[in-house]
Structures are given as structure tokens and as C-alpha cells.
Design an enzyme around this catalytic site. Structure first.
Site, PDB file in Angstrom:
ATOM      1  N   ILE A 274      44.886  39.140  37.399  1.00  0.00           N
ATOM      2  CA  ILE A 274      44.793  38.235  36.255  1.00  0.00           C
ATOM      3  C   ILE A 274      44.705  38.932  34.905  1.00  0.00           C
ATOM      4  O   ILE A 274      44.831  38.283  33.873  1.00  0.00           O
ATOM      5  CB  ILE A 274      43.658  37.204  36.387  1.00  0.00           C
ATOM      6  CG1 ILE A 274      42.289  37.816  36.138  1.00  0.00           C
ATOM      7  CG2 ILE A 274      43.683  36.529  37.727  1.00  0.00           C
ATOM      8  CD1 ILE A 274      41.231  36.723  36.013  1.00  0.00           C
TER       9      ILE A 274
ATOM     10  N   ASP B 208      44.175  40.556  42.925  1.00  0.00           N
ATOM     11  CA  ASP B 208      43.905  39.665  41.793  1.00  0.00           C
ATOM     12  C   ASP B 208      44.389  40.392  40.541  1.00  0.00           C
ATOM     13  O   ASP B 208      43.759  41.364  40.106  1.00  0.00           O
ATOM     14  CB  ASP B 208      42.399  39.370  41.740  1.00  0.00           C
ATOM     15  CG  ASP B 208      42.046  38.330  40.686  1.00  0.00           C
ATOM     16  OD1 ASP B 208      42.809  38.187  39.706  1.00  0.00           O
ATOM     17  OD2 ASP B 208      41.010  37.680  40.822  1.00  0.00           O
TER      18      ASP B 208
ATOM     19  N   TYR C 189      33.541  41.559  39.849  1.00  0.00           N
ATOM     20  CA  TYR C 189      33.276  40.356  39.066  1.00  0.00           C
ATOM     21  C   TYR C 189      32.219  39.509  39.784  1.00  0.00           C
ATOM     22  O   TYR C 189      32.435  39.081  40.924  1.00  0.00           O
ATOM     23  CB  TYR C 189      34.597  39.600  38.922  1.00  0.00           C
ATOM     24  CG  TYR C 189      34.548  38.154  38.522  1.00  0.00           C
ATOM     25  CD1 TYR C 189      35.172  37.183  39.290  1.00  0.00           C
ATOM     26  CD2 TYR C 189      33.930  37.740  37.339  1.00  0.00           C
ATOM     27  CE1 TYR C 189      35.172  35.843  38.923  1.00  0.00           C
ATOM     28  CE2 TYR C 189      33.918  36.402  36.964  1.00  0.00           C
ATOM     29  CZ  TYR C 189      34.545  35.456  37.761  1.00  0.00           C
ATOM     30  OH  TYR C 189      34.547  34.134  37.403  1.00  0.00           O
TER      31      TYR C 189
ATOM     32  N   LYS D  96      43.177  34.777  31.015  1.00  0.00           N
ATOM     33  CA  LYS D  96      42.877  36.020  30.314  1.00  0.00           C
ATOM     34  C   LYS D  96      44.047  36.464  29.443  1.00  0.00           C
ATOM     35  O   LYS D  96      43.894  36.742  28.270  1.00  0.00           O
ATOM     36  CB  LYS D  96      42.543  37.128  31.326  1.00  0.00           C
ATOM     37  CG  LYS D  96      41.507  36.725  32.348  1.00  0.00           C
ATOM     38  CD  LYS D  96      40.166  36.394  31.708  1.00  0.00           C
ATOM     39  CE  LYS D  96      39.162  35.959  32.755  1.00  0.00           C
ATOM     40  NZ  LYS D  96      37.869  35.558  32.158  1.00  0.00           N
TER      41      LYS D  96
END
Lengths: 460, 450
Positions: B244, B242, B157, B281
């Protein structure tokens, strides 16, 4: 693999994580702990500790809650507001909702009596003023650089401005002999001291109205300050988060007013920090604002605000509330009046026991002079007195030393975070304590006189 | 008293900090260039049908109706604020960095449901932050000193460049992954990255994985997670997972959270593991800034909590979400339906791209697919990729994200988001791609015939 020892574990974290920059080891927090363990309640715990160390504004909630009831569309979770839910929930642009910025700019202007206008495009969000103050520091100073700051000052600045930024704070000593005013001499002295120590001063931070003093800066002082920072070519950060808590004359003068009329001031040096935590009483909503006259800083801070944006659900509510001109006009006046009443009340009750406060006209607290209750004018005695006030009187005051006050005996006492009845009880407790302390002193004086006369008797 | 000051026309630039003048905020990358082109000419079904379709934004818009339906059935009572559980005043005053207990409990429960109850979460280990953006930065401040590094598998990302490095002064060392094994992380790649850091005299403090992966849309296999855990333990570094996109996995049973592995190992070596989560998200609420750190390390929890003062979650938002996420009937239904709809979207885009002669990496979660255009590059280089990207942006009018902006080591891959638009818009986008590919074939044939 065996389990790691705690020493090994400690080494696994950063220096920032393991130093004391979070500031929670200061005695400032001991009072809170005493309160947390034994909190006052009018019926359930009438002998508990009354919290007077929390600068919260609880005086106008009835007024605000009434508005909330009459304006269900301000919330996107009500039947009246739900059509805005989706657009609000997916909006994550760090510019913020335009309506929010406009409403905040308008509010800031109103609070300053419409004497200045604020440009919504210069408004940048921060995670409360805590986040905003840290953010502006990141933008203006490198690790090792310093900000000058008049003392006494809000204790958490040690964390907010220094912890993760690596920036230093250098105090500008202010004294009770001239009501803790900031003087040109004090500014120059602090700057000179930094020069000699080879410390790079990048800015001056002022809090106006002052926490903990509750006073506002007069025009002359503001102009002195502006001249000073222009001459040294350093930044000026003005934390104006108590702007709407000014409750009596003289009226508040914002830095915005000073520089608008002053062509000699470099606007690129001027930055304002604001928040709704004190003026409106919304610390939970985390509405922090940076307003900078420097385009580069606005741009940089805006990008940085990604780390502390205001929830759009809250932006929506605030936009709605602050753009209700009629409500806000009434609120500002009502807020000011209720604070004035509280302040007058306290001063009157304290006068009865000959306790003085610094003459102030703003803030959610008063700066109480308890120097004559100290056995000696030392920090240790201030701590002893404070211990008594917490344990015996059961009031959580904040000792001046936690605000880096260099003169022992001053205490910040909050008055807007409780109802009238609690305030009355707190004042009665304090009055009793002061009277008891006087009796003790007078008592001991009598004992000394008696001893002296018997000694004379023995000698003669 | 006015003091005369010489004002030169060309003022020396008033010093800002090094952080302020650096470009580590990352906004000069093509990732953001595409956004600008979109902003100037945004597609609208009715008002601007020839505009740029935004496929560079990993947003989840497929399940809003479920939340709106919940709100219609449980509107916030304007008279009492928050269904009477707390008054407006209490809510507005609540600034405790521990966060609302009811909210943390609801989050813990939500995370457990997402993982099919295969892991338990303790609400007291949850530290709330204003979005995962703040959570990732905060963890970096806690785990690493300026000049130290975090290892991050590529492609990653683009926002990590800012979140992990900008104000922290920490570096990112990429762990190179490639298409030969579907971009999975290997022990060799980890060792290589670690040794590279050693050679540069840089101290590695941790490894950050994103699982499900952004931009790949793939899940990290259990065996790979175990290898990763073994690696970080051996090197005595941290592991940040992470997660998410964990609620955006198409099939719940396929996702293995690091939490499950730790539980199965009875939390041995858990104190080096930290999970980042957010509702941006899975619930499609990026505007509300709801992020969190879940750490198995007590000291990290305490320190992170203190540090979260700079980026707390609005108590108004905590209050609302505590209500909604405590409603397990709602959350279970939401998780199920959200998965189904995302899978349907995914299948739709994969099929549409296949018809256009384009293959994608097989994905099992997330709000995007990882599209392979390497066969169509003029040159198998970054320039070739950006050239094709430019054509797609300006001619096809689709904003997709070039793999190079995600530090992909192989040119020609693109991340294409599919959940931030209606089905109709997705069809329009697929048609445009189809036409573009057809035209290319025709052009090539005509070219060859000369």
C-alpha cells in the site's frame, strides 16, 4: 517444484473459502443466470427475460436526480463542493461524519412518522446491510450458536449471518393458514427444538417489513416477540431496511416504538439494522447501519465497522440529502404513493386471472400464490413451474423454496425495479400463461370425461 | 399483554460473543493512547500552538493540491453526474461485486505506472474491498482457519493485530528482525518463526510482508524477495504482499514488487501469491475506503469477490476514481510529484533529527521514518522505551509511535510520521525535538557535575 494439483490447491485454502457458505449454488441464482444470458430490452430484445427477482427501488430516481442537479454542493467533486474535498477525503474516523450520523438518525425518525427519535451517537456504519447483519452477528454470537429466524426469509441471510461467523440459523415456521404470521407457539417450538438439540440460541432475527412477504408486524406480534426474547434473555435483531416502503395502511410500527413505551423490556437486547439500499434505492453506495440500544454493542460494532466503513464521499452526499427536510418529506410520500400505485396495478391485473397474492402493504415485491398452478403441492412441482415461468414466460420470479418457505407454490415477484411499460408487458405475459395453464387443465379434464364416456360405452 | 419480568438491579451481563468481549481489537495499546492525548489537545498553528503535534498518523497530505487541481479542471458536471459517463441512477444501483470495469482497469494501470511498467496487472484479478483493512481480513478468512497462523516480520503495523486476528481467530507468529542488518527479513528468521509454530502445534498458512515496510519505511531487496518466495514455496504456504505504500517510494527504480519477480519467473508458483493495495496512502484518500486484493490464484479471486459483499467500495467513489485514474497524464504527473515531495519531507526530517543528535534507519519510502532513540533510554528495556515515549508525548508534546507497539524486538525505536502536516508544523516539531535533546544534554552535564 512441480505445479500444485488442484486438490493440493484446495487444501491450501480455508474451510470457509472452500465450503458452500457463499450460497451461490442455490437455484435462486439460476434465474439470475437465465436473465443475464437473455435480458429483456424494450427495443433490442423484447422477447428477453424480465427481471422480477431483484428487490430494487427504481421508482423515484427522477425525483432524486432533480435534487442532485439542484444541489451540486452535495458532491465534493463539483465546483460548489470542492472546498470540502480534502477534509472529507482524509476523514477516516469510524464514528463517521457527525453530519452523516445526524442526518441518518433524523431520516429514520421521519420514516417512522416522528413517533420515535434516534440518537446519532448510537448509529454505527456497516458495509451495506449485508455487512451490518454480519457484523451484529459477530458481536452477539459465537461459532455454533444460533439465531432463530421466521421463514420464509431473505435467502442471502444464509450467507450474511452464517458464512464467516459460524453461527446457525433455525427457522420459525410460519404458515399461509394464518397469513404467515409469527405466533408465540411457533417461537416456543423453535426454541424448544434448539434446546433439545443442545444448540445455544443467542438471538431472534426479524425482518420488518418482511422480505419476501411484504407484510408488517402488528403491535401484538411485536409485543409477543419482545416478551419472548426478554423471557429467554436472548437478543432481538430487527432488520427494518424496508421501513420507508410501507405504502398503505396499517402504518409501520418500528421496534423502537415498542420498547420506548415498554419499561419491562431490557434495551440491551434490542438492535436495529438499517440501510439506504431499498428505501432510497442506493444499493451501490453501501450505506448500512447498526442502531443498538446496548452501549457495549455500539462500542464493539463501531470498532468492527473498520471493516466496512461508508466512503466519506458518500457520507457527505447522504448527509446533505437527508438533512433537506423539505425534500425528504416529499420523497417519503412520493415513494410510498408510487409503490402503492404499482401494487394496486399488479393486484388488479392478477385478479383478472384469479391469481392472488398475500395481502401486503410494504416492500418492493408481492408474495404471489401460484399453488393452484402446481400439478402437486410438492417442491419438485414448484421447481417445474418455476422452470416454465423462466423459460416459457420469460419472467424471473423467485421460488418460495429459495426463501425456505415450507409450503410449495409461493413466489416472490418484484415490481419496483422496472418502468410502467415493462411492468405491463410482464403482467400480460403472466396473464397469458395462467390462461394457457387453465386451458390445458380444462382440456385434459375434457379428455378424461371423453375417455370415461367411451369406456362406459364399451362396457355397456 | 404485559408479562411481568423480574428486573434485578444488577442484571447478568447479556451475553455478547467472545469476539465482542475480547480485546483483540487492539485499542488498548499505547499506539492508541497517544491518539487520545492528541485528541484532547491538538496542535493548531494559530489557535493552539502549544498543543500536541500528531506524528503517529501515517497519512499523506503533501499532494492534495494536485487532486484538487484535477477536480477544478474536471469538475463533476452536476447535471449529468460523473462527466456523463453514467447517470446517477445507474451509479446508485450498481452493486455488482465485480466492481466497475472502468475503475478496475484504471487501478491496474495506476499500479503498473507505480512500478515503472515493470509488471502487468489484469483488471479481472482485482477484487475491490472497503480499504486495505478489509482486504487483509478477507484474505485471512480465505487462507487460514481459526487457530492457524500467519507469519509477520517485526516490527509491524499495530492494526494487523485486529485486521488479521480479531474476527478470524487466526494467530500472528512474529518473524523477528533486528537492527544488526537494518531489520531485513532473513531465511533464518523465517525458519525460526515457522519452527516455533510447529513446536506449538500451530499450522502456518502464510507469510504477510509489507513492502515498502510500515513502520520501517524501507524496501525489501530483490534478493530477499526471492528468498521469501523460495521459503513459502518450500513450505507450501501463501505469501501476501501488502504494497500500500508502493506509490510513496522516493525513487521508483528502487522498488521491486513481488509482481515483478513473478513475471520474471513466468508466474511459476504464482498461485500462492496475493497483493494488497489501497489508495489511502499513495493518494491520501483514507476516507474513501478504496482497497483491493490482487491474486494470482483463480479460486482466491472468485472466493474473495464473493466475500467482498461485506465490504464493497461505494459505487459513487468507484465512478469518481475511474475518471481520475484513467487520466494517465494526471496519474503520471501525480506519481512523480508525490514522490519528489515525500523525498523532500524525508530529507527535511532526517536532517532535522541529525542536528538534534538523533539517527534514523535509512528509509526509501513511506510516510514516516524509523527513529533510533535507544542511546537515550534510561534502561534498554520496553519500560525504558515507554518512559521516554511518555516524556515525548507529555513534555515535548509530540505523538510518535513507540516501537514496542509495533512489536519491535529492540527497545528504543520510534515511528515518526512526516507527511500528515504542513512544512511549518514539521519545523515546529523538529525544533521541539531539538530543544528537548539540548535540555537533556544540559541536564546530564549538570547531573554529572555533581
Amino acid at each position: 517444484m512441480g505445479s500444485t494439483s488442484s486438490e493440493q490447491q484446495k487444501n491450501l485454502l480455508s474451510k470457509i473459502a472452500t465450503n458452500h457458505g457463499h450460497g451461490e449454488d442455490s437455484p435462486y441464482f439460476d434465474g439470475w443466470k437465465a436473465y443475464d444470458e437473455n435480458p429483456y430490452h424494450p427495443t433490442k430484445n423484447p422477447d428477453g427475460v424480465i427481471q422480477m427477482g431483484l428487490a430494487e427501488n427504481q421508482l423515484c430516481f427522477d425525483f432524486i436526480e432533480d435534487w442532485i442537479k439542484r444541489n451540486p454542493q452535495a458532491s465534493i467533486c463539483t465546483t460548489e463542493g470542492i472546498q470540502e474535498f480534502k477534509d472529507t477525503a482524509i476523514f477516516q474516523d469510524y464514528h463517521g461524519l457527525p453530519a452523516f450520523r445526524e442526518a441518518v438518525a433524523k431520516f429514520m425518525g421521519k420514516v417512522r412518522g416522528e413517533r420515535v427519535r434516534f440518537d446519532p451517537d448510537r448509529i454505527v456504519m456497516g458495509g451495506g446491510s449485508t455487512g451490518a447483519n454480519e457484523m451484529i452477528t459477530f458481536c452477539l454470537a459465537d461459532p455454533g450458536d444460533a439465531f432463530l429466524i421466521p421463514s420464509p426469509y431473505y435467502p442471502a441471510f444464509d450467507r450474511d449471518l452464517r458464512w464467516r461467523t459460524g453461527v446457525q440459523l433455525l427457522p420459525i415456521i410460519c404458515e399461509s393458514s394464518n397469513d404467515f404470521k409469527i405466533t408465540k407457539a411457533a417461537l416456543e417450538m423453535a426454541y424448544e427444538k434448539a434446546q433439545q438439540a443442545n444448540i445455544n440460541v443467542k438471538g431472534l432475527m426479524i425482518i420488518n417489513p418482511s422480505n419476501p412477504l411484504g407484510t408488517i408486524l402488528d403491535k401484538e406480534t411485536l409485543q409477543t416477540i419482545v416478551s419472548f426474547i426478554n423471557q429467554k434473555n436472548i437478543h432481538l435483531i430487527c432488520d427494518e431496511i424496508y421501513a420507508a416502503t410501507v405504502f398503505s395502511q396499517p402504518k409501520f410500527i418500528s421496534i423502537a416504538e415498542i420498547i420506548e413505551g415498554d419499561g419491562s423490556c431490557n434495551p440491551n437486547l434490542i438492535h436495529i439494522v438499517y440501510s439506504l439500499s431499498k428505501d432510497m434505492g442506493f444499493p451501490g453506495f453501501r450505506v448500512g447501519i447498526i442502531y443498538s440500544y446496548n452501549d457495549e454493542v455500539v462500542n464493539c460494532a463501531r470498532k468492527m465497522s473498520s471493516f466496512g466503513l461508508v466512503s466519506t464521499q458518500t457520507q457527505h452526499l447522504i448527509a446533505s440529502m437527508l438533512s433537506d427536510d423539505e425534500f425528504i418529506g416529499k420523497f417519503i410520500i412520493e415513494n410510498s404513493n408510487r409503490l402503492a400505485t404499482r401494487y394496486k396495478n399488479i393486484r388488479r391485473e392478477l385478479d383478472k386471472v384469479s391469481i392472488g397474492c398475500l395481502k401486503s402493504n410494504a416492500g418492493l415485491f408481492c408474495w404471489m400464490d401460484l399453488r393452484k398452478l402446481l400439478k402437486e403441492p410438492t417442491l419438485q412441482e414448484e421447481m417445474v413451474l418455476w422452470g416454465k415461468i423462466i423459460k416459457e414466460v420469460k419472467l424471473n420470479f423467485s421460488p418460495g423454496s429459495s426463501f425456505h418457505c415450507y409450503e410449495p407454490g409461493w413466489f416472490r415477484v418484484c415490481f419496483a425495479n422496472m418502468d410502467d411499460e415493462t411492468m405491463e408487458i410482464a403482467l400480460k405475459r403472466l396473464q397469458k400463461f395462467v390462461k394457457r395453464s387453465k386451458e390445458k387443465r380444462c382440456g385434459s379434464k375434457e379428455e378424461i370425461l371423453q375417455k370415461q364416456s367411451s369406456a362406459k360405452h364399451l362396457i355397456s | 399483554m404485559a408479562i411481568a419480568i423480574d428486573i434485578e438491579i444488577e442484571k447478568p451481563s447479556v451475553g455478547l460473543s467472545r469476539v465482542a468481549v475480547s480485546d483483540t481489537h487492539g485499542e488498548d495499546s499505547p499506539y492508541f493512547e497517544g491518539w487520545k492525548v492528541y485528541d484532547e489537545n491538538p496542535y493548531d498553528e494559530v489557535r493552539n500552538p502549544l498543543g500536541v503535534i500528531q506524528m503517529g498518523l501515517a497519512e499523506n497530505q503533501v499532494s492534495f493540491d494536485l487532486i484538487e487541481e484535477y477536480l477544478e479542471q474536471h469538475p463533476e458536471a452536476s447535471a449529468t453526474w460523473g462527466n456523463g459517463t453514467s447517470s446517477f441512477k445507474e451509479n446508485a444501483l450498481f452493486q455488482d461485486y465485480h466492481g466497475l470495469k472502468t475503475f478496475r482497469k484504471a487501478m491496474a494501470s495506476f499500479m503498473e505506472q507505480i512500478r515503472g511498467e515493470r509488471a502487468k496487472f489484469d483488471p479481472d484479478r482485482i477484487v475491490l474491498t472497503a480499504g486495505a483493512t478489509a482486504a487483509n481480513e478477507l484474505l485471512t478468512f480465505i487462507l487460514a482457519n481459526p487457530g492457524d497462523a500467519l507469519l509477520v516480520p517485526t516490527p509491524y503495523y499495530p492494526g494487523f493485530d485486529r485486521d488479521l486476528r480479531w474476527r478470524t481467530g487466526v494467530k500472528i507468529i512474529p518473524v523477528h528482525c533486528n537492527s544488526s542488518n537494518d531489520f531485513q527479513v532473513t531465511p533464518q528468521a523465517l525458519e525460526e518463526a515457522y519452527n516455533q509454530a510447529l513446536a506449538m502445534n500451530i499450522k502456518v498458512r502464510g507469510l504477510l510482508i509489507t513492502n515498502p515496510s510500515n513502520p520501517l519505511g524501507t524496501l525489501i531487496q530483490r534478493s530477499v524477495l526471492e528468498e521469501i518466495l523460495e521459503f513459502v514455496t518450500r513450505k507450501n504456504i501463501h505469501l501476501v504482499s501488502d504494497e500500500i505504500y508502493s506509490g510513496s517510494v522516493f525513487s521508483s527504480s528502487e522498488f521491486t514488487s513481488i509482481a515483478e519477480i513473478l513475471e520474471s519467473q513466468k508466474y511459476r508458483n504464482a498461485e500462492r501469491v496475493h497483493i494488497v493495495y489501497s489508495l489511502s496512502k499513495d493518494l491520501g484518500l483514507p476516507g474513501f475506503r478504496v482497497g483491493m486484493i490482487y491474486s494470482y490464484n483463480d479460486q482466491v479471486v472468485t472466493t474473495a469477490r464473493r466475500m467482498s459483499s461485506f465490504s464493497l467500495v461505494s459505487s459513487q467513489t468507484q465512478n469518481f476514481l475511474a475518471s481520475m485514474l484513467s487520466d494517465t497524464k494526471f496519474t503520471k504527473n501525480y506519481i512523480k510529484i508525490n514522490r519528489q515531495r515525500l523525498r523532500k519531507r524525508y530529507e527535511m526530517i532526517i536532517e532535522g533529527l541529525r542536528k538534534a543528535g538523533i539517527e534514523c534507519l535509512k528509509g526509501n519510502g513511506g510516510l514516516f521514518c524509523w527513529m533510533n532513540l535507544s542511546p537515550f533510554l534510561e534502561k534498554p528495556t520496553r519500560e525504558g522505551e515507554l518512559g521516554l515515549w511518555n516524556s515525548i508525548l507529555h513534555e515535548v508534546k509530540l505523538n510518535i509511535s513507540p516501537g514496542s507497539s509495533c512489536y519491535c524486538s529492540e527497545p528504543g525505536w520510534f515511528r515518526v510520521c512526516f507527511a500528515n502536516m504542513s512544512e511549518q508544523t514539521l519545523e515546529v516539531a523538529l525544533k521541539r525535538i531539538h530543544d528537548f535533546m539540548e535540555k537533556r544534554k544540559t541536564d546530564q552535564r549538570n547531573h554529572l557535575s555533581y
